[in-house]
Design a protein around this motif. Sequence first.
Motif, mmCIF file in Angstrom:
data_model
loop_
_atom_site.group_PDB
_atom_site.id
_atom_site.type_symbol
_atom_site.label_atom_id
_atom_site.label_comp_id
_atom_site.label_asym_id
_atom_site.label_seq_id
_atom_site.Cartn_x
_atom_site.Cartn_y
_atom_site.Cartn_z
ATOM 1 N N ILE A 319 14.414 19.918 -10.063
ATOM 2 C CA ILE A 319 14.428 18.837 -9.089
ATOM 3 C C ILE A 319 13.880 17.735 -9.177
ATOM 4 O O ILE A 319 14.188 16.460 -9.035
ATOM 5 N N GLU A 320 12.577 17.662 -10.176
ATOM 6 C CA GLU A 320 11.725 16.478 -10.550
ATOM 7 C C GLU A 320 12.808 15.543 -11.394
ATOM 8 O O GLU A 320 12.797 14.453 -11.086
ATOM 9 N N LYS A 321 13.629 16.132 -12.280
ATOM 10 C CA LYS A 321 14.533 15.409 -12.835
ATOM 11 C C LYS A 321 15.580 14.669 -12.195
ATOM 12 O O LYS A 321 15.918 13.514 -12.130
ATOM 13 N N GLN A 322 16.043 15.648 -11.209
ATOM 14 C CA GLN A 322 17.116 15.080 -10.129
ATOM 15 C C GLN A 322 16.497 13.666 -9.435
ATOM 16 O O GLN A 322 17.135 12.835 -9.141
ATOM 17 N N ILE A 323 15.279 14.062 -9.209
ATOM 18 C CA ILE A 323 14.574 12.684 -8.332
ATOM 19 C C ILE A 323 14.609 11.529 -9.219
ATOM 20 O O ILE A 323 14.817 10.344 -8.859
ATOM 21 N N ILE A 324 14.071 11.745 -10.376
ATOM 22 C CA ILE A 324 14.152 10.527 -11.302
ATOM 23 C C ILE A 324 15.378 9.778 -11.608
ATOM 24 O O ILE A 324 15.617 8.728 -11.822
ATOM 25 N N ASP A 325 16.447 10.774 -11.830
ATOM 26 C CA ASP A 325 17.784 10.290 -12.177
ATOM 27 C C ASP A 325 18.340 9.738 -10.859
ATOM 28 O O ASP A 325 19.541 9.220 -10.700
ATOM 29 N N GLY A 326 17.628 9.742 -9.786
ATOM 30 C CA GLY A 326 18.450 9.293 -8.212
ATOM 31 C C GLY A 326 19.133 9.903 -7.785
ATOM 32 O O GLY A 326 19.768 9.716 -7.047
ATOM 33 N N GLU A 327 19.368 11.390 -8.155
ATOM 34 C CA GLU A 327 20.135 12.177 -7.664
ATOM 35 C C GLU A 327 20.038 12.647 -6.108
ATOM 36 O O GLU A 327 20.546 13.021 -5.234
ATOM 37 N N ILE A 328 18.630 12.714 -5.949
ATOM 38 C CA ILE A 328 17.707 13.335 -4.768
ATOM 39 C C ILE A 328 17.177 11.914 -4.644
ATOM 40 O O ILE A 328 16.233 11.408 -5.340
ATOM 41 N N THR A 329 17.200 11.532 -3.416
ATOM 42 C CA THR A 329 16.592 10.533 -2.710
ATOM 43 C C THR A 329 15.644 11.067 -1.622
ATOM 44 O O THR A 329 16.309 11.617 -0.604
ATOM 45 N N VAL A 330 14.399 10.747 -1.650
ATOM 46 C CA VAL A 330 13.481 11.527 -0.796
ATOM 47 C C VAL A 330 13.199 10.515 0.297
ATOM 48 O O VAL A 330 13.157 9.639 0.344
ATOM 49 N N PRO A 331 13.486 11.271 1.546
ATOM 50 C CA PRO A 331 13.329 10.499 2.748
ATOM 51 C C PRO A 331 11.796 10.077 3.060
ATOM 52 O O PRO A 331 10.910 10.883 2.782
ATOM 53 N N ILE A 332 11.679 8.948 3.629
ATOM 54 C CA ILE A 332 10.189 8.563 4.033
ATOM 55 C C ILE A 332 9.853 8.305 5.611
ATOM 56 O O ILE A 332 9.000 8.187 5.666
ATOM 57 N N THR A 333 11.142 8.122 6.225
ATOM 58 C CA THR A 333 10.911 8.090 7.585
ATOM 59 C C THR A 333 11.670 9.141 8.372
ATOM 60 O O THR A 333 12.489 9.770 7.626
ATOM 61 N N GLU A 334 11.470 9.259 9.714
ATOM 62 C CA GLU A 334 12.007 10.293 10.443
ATOM 63 C C GLU A 334 13.575 9.968 10.366
ATOM 64 O O GLU A 334 14.230 11.190 10.193
ATOM 65 N N ALA A 335 14.193 8.960 10.650
ATOM 66 C CA ALA A 335 15.320 8.639 10.556
ATOM 67 C C ALA A 335 16.090 9.137 9.191
ATOM 68 O O ALA A 335 16.954 9.889 8.991
ATOM 69 N N GLU A 336 15.456 8.790 8.066
ATOM 70 C CA GLU A 336 15.952 9.241 6.780
ATOM 71 C C GLU A 336 15.753 10.797 6.613
ATOM 72 O O GLU A 336 16.833 11.453 6.180
ATOM 73 N N PHE A 337 14.899 11.389 7.267
ATOM 74 C CA PHE A 337 14.782 12.662 7.147
ATOM 75 C C PHE A 337 15.770 13.457 7.975
ATOM 76 O O PHE A 337 16.400 14.276 7.391
ATOM 77 N N GLU A 338 16.099 12.858 9.124
ATOM 78 C CA GLU A 338 17.218 13.391 9.722
ATOM 79 C C GLU A 338 18.740 13.374 9.186
ATOM 80 O O GLU A 338 19.374 14.266 9.052
ATOM 81 N N THR A 339 19.010 12.202 8.568
ATOM 82 C CA THR A 339 19.929 12.046 7.571
ATOM 83 C C THR A 339 20.106 13.067 6.423
ATOM 84 O O THR A 339 21.099 13.495 6.223
ATOM 85 N N PHE A 340 18.801 12.952 5.700
ATOM 86 C CA PHE A 340 18.928 14.153 4.753
ATOM 87 C C PHE A 340 19.186 15.493 5.096
ATOM 88 O O PHE A 340 20.015 16.165 4.480
ATOM 89 N N LYS A 341 18.658 15.805 6.154
ATOM 90 C CA LYS A 341 18.918 17.362 6.671
ATOM 91 C C LYS A 341 20.362 17.241 7.019
ATOM 92 O O LYS A 341 20.865 18.320 6.826
ATOM 93 N N GLY A 342 20.798 16.444 7.710
ATOM 94 C CA GLY A 342 22.380 16.452 7.991
ATOM 95 C C GLY A 342 23.165 16.428 6.739
ATOM 96 O O GLY A 342 24.225 17.261 6.825
ATOM 97 N N ASN A 343 22.940 15.897 5.818
ATOM 98 C CA ASN A 343 23.564 16.037 4.458
ATOM 99 C C ASN A 343 23.352 17.314 3.799
ATOM 100 O O ASN A 343 24.416 17.571 3.065
ATOM 101 N N LEU A 344 22.344 17.924 3.908
ATOM 102 C CA LEU A 344 22.304 19.266 3.462
ATOM 103 C C LEU A 344 23.156 20.470 4.295
ATOM 104 O O LEU A 344 23.685 21.179 3.659
ATOM 105 N N GLY A 345 23.971 19.790 5.246
ATOM 106 C CA GLY A 345 24.730 20.757 5.988
ATOM 107 C C GLY A 345 24.165 21.763 6.827
ATOM 108 O O GLY A 345 23.117 22.152 6.827
#
Lengths: 345, 312
Positions: A319-345
């Motif tokens: 996972i760490e590698k994926q974050i460094i490579d930009g494959e995972i973008t970690v959300p930092i606000t509530e809105a981003e978090f909701e989007t992130f969760k939505g994308n997980l399906g």
Amino acid sequence: MKKRMFSLVLVLVLILALGVGCAPKEGEEQKGKRVALITDLGGINDESFNQSAWNGMKQLEADGYEISFVESEKEADYAVNFTNKTEEGNDLVWGIGFLMEESIINASKEHKDQKFAIVDAGFPEGEYPNLIGAMFNSEESSFLVGYIAGHVTETDHVGFVLGMEGDVMFSLQYGYLASVAYADKELGKDIRVDAVTIDTFGDTAKGKATATKMFSDGADIVYHAAGQAGSGCITAAKEMGKWAIGVDLDQNELAPDNVLTSALKNVDQAVYLLSKRVLEGEDVGGKTFFFGLKEGGVGIAPSSDKHVPKDILDKTAEIEKQIIDGEITVPITEAEFETFKGNLG
Amino acid sequence: MNLLNTVLLTVSISLMYSAPLIFTALGGVITQRAGVDNIGLEGMMAFGACGASILCHFTGSPWIGLVVGALFGATLAILHAFISVTAKGNQLISGIAINFIGLGVGVFLTRFLFNGAAQSNSTINEPLPKLLGLLGIDKSKSRLLESSEIDLTVIFAFAFAVLIWFVLYKTRIGLRVRACGEHPGAADTLGVNVTRIRYVATILSGVMAGLGGAVTSLTISYRFTPTVISGQGFIALAAVIFGNWKPIGATLACLLFGFAQALTVVLAGIPWLPTQILAMLPYALTLLILVIFVERSTPPKALGQPYFKGQA
């Protein structure tokens, strides 16, 4: 007459007692370049970011620079401490923690010739020419510990204790929530997360009581981002035989059998590297620097291998590698978090 | 089941918050009933917390820490007794000075012993026993038992409350103490040594406040920091007044404060309830109850007045 003498003695004692609390440590002699550090209310060995910053300062000392620190005991001390450290003739003065943002901005305006740097605050480039910001992508390390928590929890219930509200603080919360959701999805579990803001960094009792409540509600892992108050969460974990996740420093030594992992914030690295650049004459004033997983500014504690099974650690490294490579973008606000969760399906 | 769990938890958190307050408030009751005001309880708590943490760290025994915490509190109380009783100085000023001295010297000692840092090392590996643990009950099986675990010091606090009630109201010495607070002149005429009684009462208040501080730093924070005692001494002082200068009353008042604190913890996490409102709750609740239930409080008549021999 007798009474008056006593009043006099009392007043003297009072004045002395006041002095005792705030006597700064003076550098012994003037030689070489000097760096000073001002803590926020946590104190220099808070087993959290003040202490980490001081470790970075010690590295500077090993390189032959003069270092000193002063602790702030109340918010009103910030301004005084900045002025004192400026008058001592330091080449760089550090303020540790976003609570000092306003004071350090004022100090930088007041003392134009003094270079200042602050941890956990960023500014538009060039706005304060003698002020340097050091920011951490703490959401990335929070994401990693949340991922571990999601995999390790046996009760499918984890907790999060936040010291105070604020953008930097919320980034930790959403990083954590996002990765628990991520692990949740991966494992097909249904993990409950209790997230509570306790409105204090100093009240250990409240940290302890809050974590006790979470454990007693069925959580088996609590991650804290609450400084000294959060050390109460670790106490609670120890007393109840559950897991705590530390923050900023490797907090495993606080309770070796009960601290699962820690979300490191290598404040020492940031303090060391940035100080070095300033002391060697580079003009980095007015800039804000970010330290994330890529820069080695954040990460998980080396002691994690004590309690976290190897396969989970391997996955975390992935996972760490994926974050460094930009494959995972970690959300930092509530809105981003909701989007992130939505994308997980 | 879940509700029961929450109730038990609320009780145990209330008790955790209340225990240090009870010790300290009982100290306040003793000294004020003897006629010596003591607003230095906060400083005595801080000093006791400091002594307890330092000694617990260096000896590895929380019991030694507890005793030394009491002694540290007593040391400051001797100073207060000297100023208030012998020198007949202003007791409020002395109390204020002691608040500064207690914290100031405490931080000074900590800096001296712990490498210039304002907090002592953690004593989490030297805990005082807890009730269920001591009784040998395995609480890991049941969540209910887990929620109802309390510190042994909570029991001590209640034991002291009963003991001090008994001594104050059922013994001759208690009668003398109360007489010194109501009418020291009359007590003196009847052969009561006002000076001695006031000295002992003041020093005992220091012992109790020191214990309160020690309990805070040994069972809750597991270390001394400059903020570990922040206001508890004053809350205990309020509890003395709230409880109408009676040991049991003051104890109940402390339980109320503790309960209000526990509520903020238990209610946290409700999405529609802002944390700021929650943080305000203990104080709002206290004011409310003060207005509704406490009709009048009568302080000891001679409270805060130095006694000059031969005065009416």
